[in-house]
Design a protein around this motif. Structure first.
Motif, mmCIF file in Angstrom:
data_model
loop_
_atom_site.group_PDB
_atom_site.id
_atom_site.type_symbol
_atom_site.label_atom_id
_atom_site.label_comp_id
_atom_site.label_asym_id
_atom_site.label_seq_id
_atom_site.Cartn_x
_atom_site.Cartn_y
_atom_site.Cartn_z
ATOM 1 N N MET A 1 0.858 -1.195 0.000
ATOM 2 C CA MET A 1 0.000 0.000 0.000
ATOM 3 C C MET A 1 0.890 1.239 0.000
ATOM 4 O O MET A 1 1.815 1.342 0.783
ATOM 5 N N TYR A 158 1.218 -8.768 -6.704
ATOM 6 C CA TYR A 158 1.872 -9.498 -5.602
ATOM 7 C C TYR A 158 2.919 -10.472 -6.138
ATOM 8 O O TYR A 158 4.001 -10.624 -5.581
ATOM 9 N N GLU B 26 3.464 -15.518 1.952
ATOM 10 C CA GLU B 26 3.780 -14.425 2.865
ATOM 11 C C GLU B 26 4.313 -14.953 4.202
ATOM 12 O O GLU B 26 5.172 -14.307 4.825
ATOM 13 N N ILE B 29 7.872 -15.602 3.505
ATOM 14 C CA ILE B 29 8.624 -14.350 3.419
ATOM 15 C C ILE B 29 8.815 -13.755 4.818
ATOM 16 O O ILE B 29 9.873 -13.202 5.133
ATOM 17 N N LYS B 38 2.553 -3.566 5.505
ATOM 18 C CA LYS B 38 1.890 -3.241 4.236
ATOM 19 C C LYS B 38 1.593 -4.509 3.434
ATOM 20 O O LYS B 38 0.523 -4.655 2.856
ATOM 21 N N ARG B 39 2.578 -5.399 3.409
ATOM 22 C CA ARG B 39 2.400 -6.632 2.632
ATOM 23 C C ARG B 39 1.296 -7.480 3.246
ATOM 24 O O ARG B 39 0.452 -8.022 2.528
ATOM 25 N N HIS B 41 -1.161 -6.455 5.046
ATOM 26 C CA HIS B 41 -2.428 -5.762 4.828
ATOM 27 C C HIS B 41 -3.016 -6.161 3.473
ATOM 28 O O HIS B 41 -4.206 -6.479 3.352
ATOM 29 N N LEU B 42 -2.160 -6.188 2.463
ATOM 30 C CA LEU B 42 -2.606 -6.563 1.124
ATOM 31 C C LEU B 42 -3.064 -8.020 1.095
ATOM 32 O O LEU B 42 -4.125 -8.343 0.568
ATOM 33 N N VAL B 43 -2.244 -8.899 1.682
ATOM 34 C CA VAL B 43 -2.566 -10.338 1.668
ATOM 35 C C VAL B 43 -3.903 -10.591 2.364
ATOM 36 O O VAL B 43 -4.764 -11.301 1.834
ATOM 37 N N LYS B 45 -6.366 -8.508 2.895
ATOM 38 C CA LYS B 45 -7.469 -7.916 2.135
ATOM 39 C C LYS B 45 -7.870 -8.831 0.971
ATOM 40 O O LYS B 45 -9.056 -9.082 0.738
#
Lengths: 353, 118
Positions: A1, A158, B26, B29, B38-39, B41-43, B45
């Motif tokens: 983000m 991603y 993730e 990682i 941030k990563r 949050h994306l995953v 979502k």
């Protein structure tokens, strides 16, 4: 983000940015496009409108806005041609291409350019939503974009492989763009051609969902058909051109294969199998197949719609998506027939509005 | 632009699968110390979207199985022809994707070509 906020890096990057706007008969829209760029939180160093020998007042209006206007000696014939006409003059580190009918959210450039914090990124694209959402076609496109840019594209990003850096709003490292000889005329989807070429050269492409653009989408079937014909043929032309190179790009290879399969097989199922079953068995229940995956489309669209406080608009627009999807299938099959079976590729570029 | 017919079908299954895989990628990682808020949050979502789609489709299928489908002789006949009555009929939907992935890798070995000149 990507977070907003004052950022010297973003300002510096915008000072190294030239925006190219290819424009053919855009007198109704060019002023809005340019004004949205001049009003950015980080305006670019230079804006160049390539007036592609318009027959209306595009050139006059663009010049009145105090920006650079170039007019080629003759119509270049394509968006790629118009953009390349300006590209050779660009000396800034970054180049952005924006369609002549596209406006940007105020912070779109600031947010998009942060993608280049990674020096390996060759191109970056943002979120796309139709500017006007009134007719059935615009509404269908609205849902289609909400689904694609809310669910599909973040997954692509991603895994490091956004499928296309959208031609209506993308930024590039100028030297890498020039190394590719700019945008090519060899397909009807020059943005897809460029993106897949970048991947094959080992470059990165990013999708920044916070950077939002608003192009004008076709509002009637006549213009929609021109756009869908171009997109369908463009996709298949790129598959034919790039298939061997794309095979070596992991994730992209499967994504393209799945899209190709879905585009042809799903279209056949949609347009032939469902109606055939309904006729054979004299039972309309098979037509449920057209809408049985409604949750798969509605839920991502509603989630984004809720974020944007547009839930009502999403619900009202939702039925239009199924009509647009069926039309999409028709054009894909037509394109497949012409490009792969009878060898009549589409070579004439026609605008979608 | 969108290609194909968005929704379910092979494309929909592809994106659902790759979204679910994001969780495991993730975690890996994170264990390597390279993740971030941030990563995640994306995953998360994207996982919410994927699970809501799965829940929605499951609910739709369940409601149809209770209401319209049992009363349709035509649908029963088609299900018999396609051997969709067995407990493993869901494999008909899932299996094409791994087959596609394997096919792509085979094609890559035999036909994959390095850089295409512009």
């Amino acid at each position: 983000m990507i977070k907003k906020g004052s950022n010297n890096k973003a300002e510096n990057r915008a000072n190294e940015l030239t925006i190219i706007i290819p424009a053919y008969n855009e007198e109704e829209n060019i002023a809005d496009t340019v004004r949205s760029l001049l009003a950015q939180t980080t305006p670019p160093k230079e804006i160049i409108v390539v007036n592609d020998c318009s027959t209306d007042d595009t050139e006059k209006i663009a010049k009145s806005l105090g920006i650079t206007v170039l007019t080629p000696p003759q119509n270049t014939g394509t968006k790629a041609g118009a953009q390349n006409y300006a590209l050779k003059l660009i000396k800034t580190k970054y180049t952005m291409a924006i369609d002549g009918d596209t406006t940007l959210a105020k912070d779109a450039i600031e947010l998009l350019m942060k993608a280049f914090d990674d020096s390996k990124v060759a191109a970056a694209c943002g979120f796309v939503l139709p500017r006007h959402i009134n007719t059935i076609w615009e509404r269908g496109r609205y849902i289609e974009y909400l689904l694609a840019f809310t669910f599909y594209k973040p997954v692509q990003d991603y895994y490091g492989k956004p499928m296309i850096s959208s031609g209506c709003f993308s930024a590039y490292q100028t030297d890498l763009l020039k190394e590719n000889n700019g945008w090519s005329n060899r397909t009807m989807a020059e943005d897809m051609d460029l993106t897949w070429s970048f991947y094959q050269k080992g470059h990165k492409v990013r999708f920044i969902p916070e950077a939002v653009s608003y192009p004008i989408e076709p509002n009637n079937f006549h213009f929609l058909s021109k756009q869908l014909r171009r997109w369908s043929h463009g996709f298949l032309q790129n598959v034919r051109l790039h298939w061997r190179g794309v095979l070596n790009v992991q994730f992209l290879n499967t994504m393209v294969a799945v899209s190709f399969w879905d585009g042809i097989v799903a279209s056949l199922i949609y347009l032939i199998l469902f109606p055939l079953l309904a006729l054979i068995f004299q039972n309309p229940i098979f037509l449920l197949g057209y809408i049985i995956d409604a949750p798969a489309v509605l839920l991502p669209a509603l989630i984004k719609g809720y974020e944007r406080r547009e839930v009502g608009k999403v619900l009202l627009s939702f039925p239009s998506f199924f009509i647009l999807r069926t039309i999409n299938g028709l054009f894909l099959l037509e394109a497949f027939w012409k490009e792969f079976i009878i060898g009549k590729p589409l070579t004439v570029y026609e605008k979608g509005h | 632009m969108n290609v194909g017919l968005p929704g379910t079908g092979l494309g929909g299954l592809f994106y659902l699968s790759t979204t679910l895989a994001m969780l495991f990628v993730e975690i890996y990682i994170t264990l390597r110390g390279k993740s971030s808020f941030k990563r995640w949050h994306l995953v998360l979502k994207q996982l919410i979207i994927a699970f809501s789609i799965i829940a929605g489709i499951t609910l739709t299928a369940y409601l149809l199985s209770l209401t319209i489908l049992p009363h349709s002789a035509a649908v029963s006949e088609v299900r018999k022809i396609m051997h969709a009555d067995s407990n493993y009929s869901f494999l008909l939907y899932i299996v094409p994707l791994p087959i596609m992935i394997i096919l792509v890798q085979i094609l890559r070995v035999f036909f994959g070509k390095r850089e295409v000149k512009a």
